[in-house]
Enzyme design. Sequence first.
Site, PDB file in Angstrom:
ATOM      1  N   HIS A  18       0.858  -1.194   0.000  1.00  0.00           N
ATOM      2  CA  HIS A  18       0.000   0.000   0.000  1.00  0.00           C
ATOM      3  C   HIS A  18       0.888   1.236   0.000  1.00  0.00           C
ATOM      4  CE1 HIS A  18      -3.731   2.180   1.933  1.00  0.00           C
ATOM      5  NE2 HIS A  18      -3.054   2.971   1.106  1.00  0.00           N
ATOM      6  N   HIS A  20       1.203   4.790  -2.596  1.00  0.00           N
ATOM      7  CA  HIS A  20       0.814   5.541  -3.790  1.00  0.00           C
ATOM      8  C   HIS A  20       2.080   6.185  -4.336  1.00  0.00           C
ATOM      9  CE1 HIS A  20      -3.489   5.373  -2.539  1.00  0.00           C
ATOM     10  NE2 HIS A  20      -2.926   5.265  -1.343  1.00  0.00           N
ATOM     11  N   HIS A 198      -9.645   1.184  -0.947  1.00  0.00           N
ATOM     12  CA  HIS A 198      -9.523   1.861   0.336  1.00  0.00           C
ATOM     13  C   HIS A 198     -10.913   1.833   0.988  1.00  0.00           C
ATOM     14  CE1 HIS A 198      -5.755   3.256  -1.228  1.00  0.00           C
ATOM     15  NE2 HIS A 198      -5.540   4.135  -0.262  1.00  0.00           N
ATOM     16  N   GLU A 201     -11.006   3.833   6.348  1.00  0.00           N
ATOM     17  CA  GLU A 201      -9.900   4.702   6.786  1.00  0.00           C
ATOM     18  C   GLU A 201     -10.563   5.846   7.563  1.00  0.00           C
ATOM     19  OE1 GLU A 201      -7.945   6.774   3.548  1.00  0.00           O
ATOM     20  OE2 GLU A 201      -6.268   7.444   4.799  1.00  0.00           O
ATOM     21  N   ASP A 279       1.905   4.110   2.642  1.00  0.00           N
ATOM     22  CA  ASP A 279       0.850   4.946   2.044  1.00  0.00           C
ATOM     23  C   ASP A 279       1.426   6.048   1.155  1.00  0.00           C
ATOM     24  OD1 ASP A 279      -1.808   5.373   1.490  1.00  0.00           O
ATOM     25  OD2 ASP A 279      -2.301   6.352   3.382  1.00  0.00           O
ATOM     26  N   ASP A 280       1.789   7.172   1.756  1.00  0.00           N
ATOM     27  CA  ASP A 280       2.354   8.314   1.022  1.00  0.00           C
ATOM     28  C   ASP A 280       3.586   8.784   1.784  1.00  0.00           C
ATOM     29  OD1 ASP A 280       0.107   8.903  -1.043  1.00  0.00           O
ATOM     30  OD2 ASP A 280      -0.946   8.654   0.853  1.00  0.00           O
TER      31      ASP A 280
HETATM   32  N1  HPA Z   1      -6.433   7.599   1.185  1.00  0.00           N
HETATM   33  C1  HPA Z   1      -7.162   7.902   0.119  1.00  0.00           C
HETATM   34  N2  HPA Z   1      -6.639   8.317  -1.011  1.00  0.00           N
HETATM   35  C2  HPA Z   1      -5.322   8.444  -1.096  1.00  0.00           C
HETATM   36  C3  HPA Z   1      -4.519   8.159  -0.026  1.00  0.00           C
HETATM   37  C4  HPA Z   1      -5.097   7.697   1.175  1.00  0.00           C
HETATM   38  O1  HPA Z   1      -4.440   7.414   2.179  1.00  0.00           O
HETATM   39  N3  HPA Z   1      -3.249   8.403  -0.440  1.00  0.00           N
HETATM   40  C5  HPA Z   1      -3.312   8.791  -1.720  1.00  0.00           C
HETATM   41  N4  HPA Z   1      -4.571   8.826  -2.127  1.00  0.00           N
HETATM   42 ZN    ZN Z   2      -3.666   4.816   0.513  1.00  0.00          ZN
END
Ligand code: HPA
Ligand code: ZN
Length: 337
Positions: A18, A20, A198, A201, A279-280
């Site tokens: 996971h 991006h 997703h 969250e 994630d990012d």
């Molecule tokens: N959640 C939703 N969209 C996203 C995320 C995330 O953590 N990171 C990049 N796009």
């Molecule tokens: Zn994500």
Amino acid sequence: MDAALRSLLQQMPKAELHMHIEGSLEPELIFALAERNRVKLNYPSVEALRRAYAFTDLQSFLDIYYAGASVLLAEQDFYDMTWAYLQRAHADHVLHTEMFFDPQTHTERGVPFATVINGIHRALQDAHDQWGMSGALIMCFLRHLSEEEAFATLEQAMPHRDKFIGVGLDSSERGHPPEKFARVFARCKELGLHLVAHAGEEGPPEYIRTALDLLKVERIDHGVRCLEDEALTQRLARDKVPLTVCPLSNIKLRVFDKTADHNLLKLLDAGLTVTVNSDDPAYFGGYVNDNFVQMFDALPLEKSHAYRLARNSFAASFLDGATKQKYLEQVDAFFDR
Ligand code: HPA
Ligand code: ZN
């Protein structure tokens, strides 16, 4: 945490499931690409941009994340971004990575789909050639856009069907429930693509259930809010549905106030197939090993948990059975030393 456990976390073989790729764009690279492409940024300096990374929720992050991605124009830009991530992942002993990319963020700005996927894909090939790292791409649909636009994106992707293994669903969760994309996911399933989304969250546990029942996803990205629903938690454990959890993301986007409040250990104790991911990473303060180290620092997690998380990362991957087995044996050998 003692030095031995820290070093074990850093060196253990792992997969990342996971991440991006647009979220791996570090401020320095954003500025370098802005200059190369003569794109104007609304921030005077790298430091000013970094200071803007004070998020209050998912949307406040997404606004800056899409602004950052606006500097990506040429195939080489996508290559450079991906290569920078792969080098960091390699340093973190990531042996396999399944990366998300957001084509609509680029095609909306007039960047051709081929430019995006070819640059990312070429970097993955180089990582395989240089280090034997395996990697795959999962194309995400932006859920704040329409299902019709997702179908159009799928159409553009078809000439590149051999370069991605699945589809996902990301961007603003609240108000954009999984069922909005039921038909496009059904089409992707017919095409033999892997399916993830997703869910849970920021959105409610119900979105996890509808992602499973209506989109037929094989993994849930995040999913941390499942614990609010006991029946759902039991179902996820029984069916071994993997959750790709991103601890530092959850802290930065205020899903939990601080690392000690994160429910990672509770998810493991509930018998769920949890994995740890970044994630990012450029936006949330760390790559995958930082996520491991900060969770093990904050929670009473031990070597046995590290072993489970390393195994889960490969078990939950979309690798073929034989390759998966080879990686799992590598994990076992590492922990048997
Ligand atoms: N959640 C939703 N969209 C996203 C995320 C995330 O953590 N990171 C990049 N796009
Ligand atoms: Zn994500």
